[in-house]
Design a protein around this motif. Structure first.
Motif, PDB file in Angstrom:
ATOM      1  N   UNK A  87       0.851  -1.195   0.000  1.00  0.00           N
ATOM      2  CA  UNK A  87       0.000   0.000   0.000  1.00  0.00           C
ATOM      3  C   UNK A  87       0.883   1.240   0.000  1.00  0.00           C
ATOM      4  N   UNK A  88       0.578   2.177  -0.897  1.00  0.00           N
ATOM      5  CA  UNK A  88       1.362   3.407  -1.039  1.00  0.00           C
ATOM      6  C   UNK A  88       0.400   4.588  -1.027  1.00  0.00           C
ATOM      7  N   UNK A  89       0.761   5.664  -0.318  1.00  0.00           N
ATOM      8  CA  UNK A  89      -0.100   6.852  -0.261  1.00  0.00           C
ATOM      9  C   UNK A  89       0.729   8.128  -0.304  1.00  0.00           C
ATOM     10  N   UNK A  90       0.131   9.176  -0.864  1.00  0.00           N
ATOM     11  CA  UNK A  90       0.784  10.489  -0.919  1.00  0.00           C
ATOM     12  C   UNK A  90       0.753  11.114   0.469  1.00  0.00           C
ATOM     13  N   UNK A  91       1.893  11.649   0.916  1.00  0.00           N
ATOM     14  CA  UNK A  91       1.982  12.262   2.244  1.00  0.00           C
ATOM     15  C   UNK A  91       2.126  13.785   2.154  1.00  0.00           C
ATOM     16  N   UNK A  92       3.012  14.291   1.310  1.00  0.00           N
ATOM     17  CA  UNK A  92       3.228  15.735   1.202  1.00  0.00           C
ATOM     18  C   UNK A  92       3.906  16.051  -0.137  1.00  0.00           C
ATOM     19  N   UNK A  93       3.222  16.805  -1.024  1.00  0.00           N
ATOM     20  CA  UNK A  93       1.842  17.280  -0.894  1.00  0.00           C
ATOM     21  C   UNK A  93       0.847  16.119  -1.024  1.00  0.00           C
ATOM     22  N   UNK A  94      -0.270  16.217  -0.298  1.00  0.00           N
ATOM     23  CA  UNK A  94      -1.312  15.209  -0.418  1.00  0.00           C
ATOM     24  C   UNK A  94      -2.077  15.362  -1.732  1.00  0.00           C
ATOM     25  N   UNK A  95      -2.121  16.589  -2.246  1.00  0.00           N
ATOM     26  CA  UNK A  95      -2.715  16.811  -3.568  1.00  0.00           C
ATOM     27  C   UNK A  95      -1.677  16.386  -4.605  1.00  0.00           C
ATOM     28  N   UNK A  96      -1.919  15.268  -5.264  1.00  0.00           N
ATOM     29  CA  UNK A  96      -0.897  14.720  -6.158  1.00  0.00           C
ATOM     30  C   UNK A  96      -0.671  15.580  -7.395  1.00  0.00           C
ATOM     31  N   UNK A  97      -1.608  16.459  -7.739  1.00  0.00           N
ATOM     32  CA  UNK A  97      -1.364  17.352  -8.869  1.00  0.00           C
ATOM     33  C   UNK A  97      -0.454  18.512  -8.482  1.00  0.00           C
ATOM     34  N   UNK A  98       0.005  18.527  -7.230  1.00  0.00           N
ATOM     35  CA  UNK A  98       1.039  19.469  -6.810  1.00  0.00           C
ATOM     36  C   UNK A  98       2.419  18.814  -6.813  1.00  0.00           C
ATOM     37  N   UNK A  99       2.501  17.579  -7.283  1.00  0.00           N
ATOM     38  CA  UNK A  99       3.791  16.904  -7.393  1.00  0.00           C
ATOM     39  C   UNK A  99       4.482  17.399  -8.661  1.00  0.00           C
ATOM     40  N   UNK A 100       5.479  18.252  -8.483  1.00  0.00           N
ATOM     41  CA  UNK A 100       6.167  18.911  -9.583  1.00  0.00           C
ATOM     42  C   UNK A 100       7.636  18.494  -9.606  1.00  0.00           C
ATOM     43  N   UNK A 101       8.338  18.751 -10.713  1.00  0.00           N
ATOM     44  CA  UNK A 101       9.745  18.340 -10.783  1.00  0.00           C
ATOM     45  C   UNK A 101      10.631  18.977  -9.718  1.00  0.00           C
ATOM     46  N   UNK A 102      10.345  20.229  -9.339  1.00  0.00           N
ATOM     47  CA  UNK A 102      11.295  20.960  -8.496  1.00  0.00           C
ATOM     48  C   UNK A 102      10.992  20.886  -7.004  1.00  0.00           C
ATOM     49  N   UNK A 103       9.897  20.235  -6.586  1.00  0.00           N
ATOM     50  CA  UNK A 103       9.623  20.176  -5.142  1.00  0.00           C
ATOM     51  C   UNK A 103       9.848  18.765  -4.606  1.00  0.00           C
ATOM     52  N   UNK A 104       9.908  18.653  -3.272  1.00  0.00           N
ATOM     53  CA  UNK A 104       9.999  17.341  -2.645  1.00  0.00           C
ATOM     54  C   UNK A 104       8.630  16.667  -2.679  1.00  0.00           C
ATOM     55  N   UNK A 105       8.627  15.379  -3.015  1.00  0.00           N
ATOM     56  CA  UNK A 105       7.387  14.614  -3.158  1.00  0.00           C
ATOM     57  C   UNK A 105       7.466  13.439  -2.179  1.00  0.00           C
ATOM     58  N   UNK A 106       6.706  13.535  -1.087  1.00  0.00           N
ATOM     59  CA  UNK A 106       6.833  12.580   0.010  1.00  0.00           C
ATOM     60  C   UNK A 106       5.669  11.598   0.007  1.00  0.00           C
ATOM     61  N   UNK A 107       5.997  10.325   0.158  1.00  0.00           N
ATOM     62  CA  UNK A 107       4.971   9.286   0.218  1.00  0.00           C
ATOM     63  C   UNK A 107       5.307   8.309   1.331  1.00  0.00           C
ATOM     64  N   UNK A 108       4.312   7.525   1.734  1.00  0.00           N
ATOM     65  CA  UNK A 108       4.515   6.456   2.703  1.00  0.00           C
ATOM     66  C   UNK A 108       4.079   5.141   2.089  1.00  0.00           C
TER      67      UNK A 108
END
Length: 243
Positions: A87-108
């Motif tokens: 099981x995998x989930x978006x942690x930060x940002x939780x809005x996955x359409x805010x997952x961009x090349x230049x930011x940190x994309x955190x999941x659990x």
């Protein structure tokens, strides 16, 4: 833009159960696991492969259930009625359409096993045990500009899962026990860092080395196999249209 996805009931239950199963009794424990995972992951080296100097841009969609729902459950049958669940989930940002090349994309993510031949509350001796001895994650990016240098496996990790959990978690020389309500692996957060500016998708490739018990409570019936799962994730640039 899609609204922030809510975690499905099964994931909420899994997170609560897994937290107890790996004896994550404090925030400090979670932080230690995340730090260990991220520390090893950050030591990975990304090697660009040379490409011809062509700058033709292409526009391609990237199909990702994880991006659409904000979480995903991937299942692999390792025996009749016995499944390993990732099981995998978006942690930060939780809005996955805010997952961009230049930011940190955190999941659990969490890894557990379900034996459908018995009740989930059955004692361990009634279940077919599954141990995990190694977890590896590699990645591949999809870029929209043909001919630019391609980043090779910008996110990668490999470790014995026994090193990521408290020392009193159930284990053996075969690895970490995964059975529901008896063990499992929970990594609360880990991060994909900066990607090339023209990235429109990244695919995570999981490989889990497991030992599977053929007959419940029979030490001589274990056999080793590798579980593979692939997780595509869409990446959005500031100019990418949103729904």
């Amino acid at each position: 833009m899609l609204p922030a996805p809510s975690r499905p009931p099964r994931l909420r239950a899994l997170a609560v159960a897994a937290a107890g199963l790996v004896v994550l009794t404090s925030l400090t424990g979670c932080t230690q696991i995340a730090s260990a995972f991220n520390g090893l992951q950050q030591n990975a080296v990304s090697t660009p492969a040379p490409r011809p100097a062509v700058t033709q841009a292409v526009s391609m969609p990237y199909d990702s259930k994880f991006t659409y729902d904000g979480s995903v459950s991937l299942s692999t049958d390792v025996a009749d009625g016995l499944e390993v669940r990732l099981d995998v989930w978006a942690a930060d940002p939780k809005r996955t359409q805010e997952w961009a090349p230049d930011n940190d994309k955190t999941f659990g993510f969490a890894v557990n096993v379900v034996d459908h031949r018995v009740d989930e509350k059955a004692v361990l001796t009634q279940k077919r045990r599954v141990y995990m001895s190694m977890i590896s994650i590699t990645s591949q990016v999809s870029q929209s500009t043909i001919g630019q240098q391609q980043m090779m496996s910008p996110f990668q990790f490999s470790a014995d899962p026994r090193t990521l959990v408290p020392s009193d978690t159930m284990r053996s020389d075969r690895g970490l026990l995964l059975n529901t309500f008896q063990g499992g692996l929970l990594v609360p957060t880990t991060t994909i860092h900066q990607l090339p500016a023209d990235t429109y998708g990244i695919t995570l490739q999981f490989a889990l080395q497991v030992w599977v018990e053929g007959t419940a409570n029979t030490d001589t019936s274990f056999q080793q196999q590798t579980v593979y799962q692939v997780l595509p994730i869409a990446i959005f640039s500031p100019t990418t249209p949103t729904q």
